[in-house]
Design an enzyme around this catalytic site. Structure first.
Site, PDB file in Angstrom:
ATOM      1  CG  HIS A 131     -17.478  22.759  10.335  1.00 34.55           C
ATOM      2  ND1 HIS A 131     -18.586  23.515  10.628  1.00 34.55           N
ATOM      3  CD2 HIS A 131     -16.750  22.729  11.486  1.00 34.55           C
ATOM      4  CE1 HIS A 131     -18.526  23.927  11.889  1.00 34.55           C
ATOM      5  NE2 HIS A 131     -17.434  23.458  12.428  1.00 34.55           N
ATOM      6  CG  ASN A 203     -20.013  26.967  15.102  1.00 35.83           C
ATOM      7  OD1 ASN A 203     -19.653  26.748  13.953  1.00 35.83           O
ATOM      8  ND2 ASN A 203     -19.506  26.338  16.143  1.00 35.83           N
ATOM      9  CG  HIS A 395      -6.305  31.116   9.070  1.00 41.62           C
ATOM     10  ND1 HIS A 395      -6.329  30.561  10.335  1.00 41.62           N
ATOM     11  CD2 HIS A 395      -5.094  31.716   8.952  1.00 41.62           C
ATOM     12  CE1 HIS A 395      -5.183  30.812  10.944  1.00 41.62           C
ATOM     13  NE2 HIS A 395      -4.422  31.519  10.136  1.00 41.62           N
TER      14      HIS A 395
HETATM   15 FE1  HDE Z   1     -13.352  24.850  13.624  1.00 41.83          FE
HETATM   16  N1  HDE Z   1     -12.210  23.788  12.311  1.00 41.83           N
HETATM   17  N2  HDE Z   1     -12.109  24.298  15.117  1.00 41.83           N
HETATM   18  N3  HDE Z   1     -14.534  25.769  15.008  1.00 41.83           N
HETATM   19  N4  HDE Z   1     -14.603  25.365  12.191  1.00 41.83           N
HETATM   20  C1  HDE Z   1     -12.469  23.655  11.009  1.00 41.83           C
HETATM   21  O1  HDE Z   1     -10.851  23.882   9.337  1.00 41.83           O
HETATM   22  C2  HDE Z   1     -10.908  23.720  14.959  1.00 41.83           C
HETATM   23  C3  HDE Z   1     -14.296  25.885  16.326  1.00 41.83           C
HETATM   24  C4  HDE Z   1     -15.672  26.195  12.293  1.00 41.83           C
HETATM   25  O2  HDE Z   1     -16.800  26.095   6.047  1.00 41.83           O
HETATM   26  C5  HDE Z   1     -11.354  22.969  10.280  1.00 41.83           C
HETATM   27  O3  HDE Z   1     -10.813  24.220   7.127  1.00 41.83           O
HETATM   28  C6  HDE Z   1     -10.239  23.600  16.222  1.00 41.83           C
HETATM   29  C7  HDE Z   1     -15.151  26.853  16.919  1.00 41.83           C
HETATM   30  C8  HDE Z   1     -16.333  26.311  11.024  1.00 41.83           C
HETATM   31  O4  HDE Z   1     -14.707  25.619   5.639  1.00 41.83           O
HETATM   32  C9  HDE Z   1     -10.320  22.709  11.378  1.00 41.83           C
HETATM   33  C10 HDE Z   1     -11.096  24.124  17.142  1.00 41.83           C
HETATM   34  C11 HDE Z   1     -15.935  27.323  15.897  1.00 41.83           C
HETATM   35  C12 HDE Z   1     -15.593  25.513  10.151  1.00 41.83           C
HETATM   36  C13 HDE Z   1     -11.005  23.278  12.586  1.00 41.83           C
HETATM   37  C14 HDE Z   1     -12.265  24.556  16.439  1.00 41.83           C
HETATM   38  C15 HDE Z   1     -15.528  26.631  14.718  1.00 41.83           C
HETATM   39  C16 HDE Z   1     -14.521  24.947  10.905  1.00 41.83           C
HETATM   40  C17 HDE Z   1     -11.767  21.785   9.465  1.00 41.83           C
HETATM   41  C18 HDE Z   1     -10.878  24.215  18.640  1.00 41.83           C
HETATM   42  C19 HDE Z   1     -17.063  28.347  15.969  1.00 41.83           C
HETATM   43  C20 HDE Z   1     -15.889  25.241   8.703  1.00 41.83           C
HETATM   44  C21 HDE Z   1     -11.599  22.187   8.025  1.00 41.83           C
HETATM   45  C22 HDE Z   1      -9.752  25.005  18.991  1.00 41.83           C
HETATM   46  C23 HDE Z   1     -16.611  29.663  16.373  1.00 41.83           C
HETATM   47  C24 HDE Z   1     -15.252  26.251   7.811  1.00 41.83           C
HETATM   48  C25 HDE Z   1     -11.071  23.518   8.077  1.00 41.83           C
HETATM   49  C26 HDE Z   1     -15.616  25.962   6.382  1.00 41.83           C
HETATM   50  C27 HDE Z   1     -13.547  24.108  10.364  1.00 41.83           C
HETATM   51  C28 HDE Z   1     -10.401  23.278  13.773  1.00 41.83           C
HETATM   52  C29 HDE Z   1     -13.377  25.100  17.106  1.00 41.83           C
HETATM   53  C30 HDE Z   1     -16.166  26.875  13.458  1.00 41.83           C
HETATM   54  C31 HDE Z   1      -9.903  21.260  11.541  1.00 41.83           C
HETATM   55  C32 HDE Z   1      -8.876  22.999  16.452  1.00 41.83           C
HETATM   56  C33 HDE Z   1     -15.171  27.303  18.383  1.00 41.83           C
HETATM   57  C34 HDE Z   1     -17.572  27.126  10.712  1.00 41.83           C
HETATM   58  O5  HDE Z   1      -9.125  23.414  11.158  1.00 41.83           O
END
Ligand code: HDE
Length: 757
Positions: A131, A203, A395
């Site tokens: 993202h 999402n 978060h």
């Molecule tokens: Fe994320 N995800 N994600 N994700 N995600 C990040 O956090 C992660 C997942 C989503 O505009 C990171 O600050 C793991 C699902 C959005 O700043 C990180 C897993 C969904 C955004 C991270 C998921 C998301 C992130 C990268 C599996 C939809 C952008 C930078 C367990 C429900 C937020 C950050 C923004 C961002 C980890 C799965 C949505 C790396 C480990 C499912 C919208 O922490």
């Protein structure tokens, strides 16, 4: 759940944010860079920092511990009239380094040079692991009160207004990558509630590739560019992605969503949002429910065509970012309704056979309707991209009393990840003190020190229990608004690395999605798979993915196999019953047209084409849309109407509808030798229309956009291969007559019947 309709008063409170065309920037097209028109000559009189633009807003001026400061928002920006060091010492020259003589070496003594260069050297921070490419906006959320029956969170109460900051994003691309790539979109919302910050980090698709967070590095490594050549950028059309999803078939449902039109949205304003996981809500009586969150866009869910998306990747890689900022600036403030699907909190945590802890599954809206609980309006652009959109830190664990997580193993891993990642990205543990992340509730956390500590904590005893600080801070209880985890019973079990048997079903819902698509949407899906797999190098990966498609639908598999020149395998799994879910399809309804772009082709040398341009422009603004006047050369036409695009700078993909007031003859720069976009001069039959205008018509037609023509414009229409009788083509006596009909067509987004299906 209270079934009464959302309250009119509440809607009105948020709705007033949508300024209609009369107020639209006095009919100015959005995109102006600063709040005042710059002079031609370099200014010589100091006047202090200019105010932000009227469409911009920054974070509230709060202390790091959440108190209101009362300071104006400009207090966090540049101050005073004079150039200073970062210590506020006034400088007299930032154009020359301090040197030993005019031609001599630079002196180490030059502390201004060193400060300037050193700070510059450290301007970049690590981009998000996923993202990275995002766009943000400020807004307000207004509760309808209808959610209070299932959730005690105060911000859902009727009429309560809560500031929000939203960040939309792609998943795969780097920070500078193109907006219109085929990908899932992030839809993350920060609610600054009086009870602390609630982040809904969702999402634009309701399902995810994986069921367990431990697989997240695997899917992301597979989808990111290949580690040797670091290509392709921001795409899933490559071997490692299809290698992984064809082997790890729980990804197939989400992959199908990505291959559908949802993977190439027309606009962030036209996307649904989903919390994906099931959440657990608690009401004031202590009763719990399981829910799934949905954002429903007022403008409907709409997409680009694949060709538009590809062209835009080169012509305007910032298309979605620009669209969001321009719409907000133009007063077409995007709105979403927040809704919940509510399920009983039973020990099985299933609903109608769907495992609510499995993030690869949806509950069809026909089985559990989405009940609206509030409305969000995005009404201001950030003042500073880095300070706000880049530094915002979401978060999943930022929840408030009444909203709790569930045991979805994907959600559980996220609870760890979102704090962890900020430590590297934002350089330490105090990221919640960055202005955009500061809560709007009092903070008394006993967390101390660390890099970039902005708080100045008094007291002697940041520990509990203590007597030295009078026992402060005290534990709250439910009556004092404490967050108390729902006391969920965990059935007796053993520690295992295993998933429940229900997680083994990888295909029934992919079949449901396919069954719910209209003919034209299916055609797009077939083409998307054929394109993506066609870009893979290894034949076996294509063959393996065809096996997965065979499990979804024989016809889908057959068509993609044909395109790939491979045999179509047969399904091996037994068929399942799929009742289509009409809510999954994007076509068939009518929607508001706010913020849509309408191209108007005129000819400065043809007075007839300019006659009613002024009133036509007003009518476009009046309908809440933005006109783009296109002519052979820049400047102004019909008095003071600015030409926004010339034939050389404009392209069909920027507009949602095209109005042709003229048939401009080839302009001098249309010579193929000077502009390869022009193509041969003259249309079919050698008609003397500028070839770029012909291209506009052809592309708009091919992309099923509404096209209107009158006067000389009818010849341009013909030169582009269209006639009055074509689907979505309107010919009339005047611009205003044509516009009325075009508006009607735009409400359906595209003239869908134009696609042969
Ligand atoms: Fe994320 N995800 N994600 N994700 N995600 C990040 O956090 C992660 C997942 C989503 O505009 C990171 O600050 C793991 C699902 C959005 O700043 C990180 C897993 C969904 C955004 C991270 C998921 C998301 C992130 C990268 C599996 C939809 C952008 C930078 C367990 C429900 C937020 C950050 C923004 C961002 C980890 C799965 C949505 C790396 C480990 C499912 C919208 O922490």
């Amino acid at each position: 759940m209270d079934a009464k309709n959302p309250l009119d008063t509440v809607k009105a409170a948020a709705g007033t944010a949508v300024r209609k065309a009369a107020e639209m920037l006095e009919h100015k097209v959005p995109g102006v860079p600063g709040s005042t028109t710059p002079p031609l000559e370099e200014p010589t009189q100091p006047q202090g920092p200019l105010p932000p633009k009227s469409d911009q807003d920054g974070p509230q001026t709060r202390t790091p511990t959440g108190a209101e400061t009362g300071a104006p928002k400009t207090a966090v920006g540049p101050q005073g009239e004079w150039l200073t060091t970062s210590d506020g010492v006034r400088l007299h020259d930032t154009d020359h380094s301090l040197k030993a003589g005019e031609r001599g070496p630079t002196l180490l003594q030059d502390h201004h040079l060193r400060e300037k260069i050193t700070h510059f050297d450290h301007e970049r921070i690590p981009e998000r692991v996923v993202h990275a490419r995002g766009s943000g906006a400020h807004g307000v959320f207004v509760g309808y009160g209808t959610g209070s029956s299932v959730c005690r969170a105060a911000f859902l109460a009727e009429g309560t207004q809560t500031p929000v900051f939203v960040r939309f994003s792609t998943v795969l691309g780097s920070r500078g990558s193109a907006d219109t790539v085929r990908d899932t979109r992030g839809f993350a919302t920060k609610f600054y509630t009086q009870e602390g910050t609630f982040d809904l980090v969702g999402n634009n698709m309701p399902v995810f590739f994986i069921q367990d967070g431990i697989k997240f590095p695997d899917i992301v490594h597979a989808a990111k560019p290949h580690p040797d050549r670091e290509i392709p950028q921001a795409q899933s059309a490559h071997d490692t992605f299809w290698d992984f999803v064809s082997l790890h078939t729980e990804a197939q449902h989400h992959t199908l969503w990505n291959m559908s039109d949802r993977g190439i949205p027309r606009s962030f304003r036209m996307m649904e949002g989903f919390g994906v996981h099931t959440f657990r809500l608690t009401n004031t009586a202590g009763e719990t429910s399981l829910v799934k969150f949905h954002w429903k866009p007022k403008l409907g869910v709409h997409s680009l065509t694949w060709e538009e998306a590809q062209l835009l990747g080169g012509l305007d890689p910032d298309f979605h970012r620009r669209d969001l900022a321009d719409a907000i600036e133009a007063g077409a403030h995007p709105q979403w309704e927040l809704g919940v699907q509510v399920f009983p909190d039973t020990p099985e945590q299933t609903f109608e056979g769907v495992d609510l802890l499995d993030p690869t599954k949806i509950v069809p809206e026909e089985l559990a309707p989405v009940q609206p609980i509030g409305q969000m309006t995005l009404n201001a652009n950030p003042v500073n991209f880095f300070a706000e959109t880049e530094q915002v830190a979401f978060h999943v664990g930022h929840v408030v009393p009444g909203i709790d997580v569930t045991d979805d193993p994907l959600m559980q891993a996220r609870l760890f990840s979102y704090v962890d990642t900020q430590l590297t990205r934002l350089g330490g543990p105090n990221f919640n003190q960055i202005p955009i992340n500061r809560p709007h509730a009092p903070v008394n956390d006993m967390l101390r020190d660390g890099f970039h500590q902005d708080g100045v904590h008094g007291g002697a005893a940041p520990y509990r229990p203590n007597s030295l600080d009078g026992g402060n801070p005290f534990d709250a209880d439910a009556d004092n608004g404490a967050f108390i985890e729902a006391p969920v019973r965990i059935p007796e079990s053993s520690k295992v690395r295993a998933a429940p048997a229900s997680f083994d079903d990888h295909f029934s819902q992919a079949r449901l999605f396919w069954a719910s698509m209209s003919a034209v949407e299916r055609q797009h899906i077939v083409r998307a798979y054929t394109f993506e797999l066609g870009k893979c190098y290894e034949q076996v990966i294509k063959e393996r993915q065809l096996r997965a498609l065979a499990e979804i639908d024989a016809d889908l598999c057959e068509q993609v196999a044909t395109g790939l020149g491979l045999p179509a395998p047969s399904a091996t799994l037994p068929p399942t019953e799929s009742t289509p879910s009409p809510a999954l399809s994007q076509v068939g309804s009518r929607w508001p047209v706010d913020g849509r772009m309408v191209g108007i082709v005129v000819d400065a040398d043809d007075p007839d084409s300019l006659g009613d341009l002024s009133s036509l422009r007003s009518a476009v603004f009046g309908a809440g849309m933005v006109p783009l006047v296109v002519a052979a050369r820049g400047g102004q036409v019909a008095g003071d109407i600015p030409v926004q695009r010339t034939f050389a700078t404009g392209r069909s993909v920027e507009v949602d509808a095209l109005l042709l007031a003229a048939c401009p003859a080839p302009a001098p720069d249309a010579l193929p030798s000077r502009d390869e976009k022009a193509g041969p001069v003259g249309g079919p039959g050698g008609s003397p229309v500028d070839p770029r205008v012909r291209l506009l018509v052809e592309e708009c037609y091919r992309h099923a956009k509404a096209i209107g023509a009158w006067g000389g414009g009818v010849d341009a229409l013909r030169a582009g291969g269209c006639t009055a009788g074509d689907v979505g083509v309107v010919v009339g006596d005047s611009g205003s007559a044509v516009l009325d009909e075009v508006l009607g067509l735009l409400a359906s987004h595209r003239a869908w019947e134009r696609f042969p299906a």
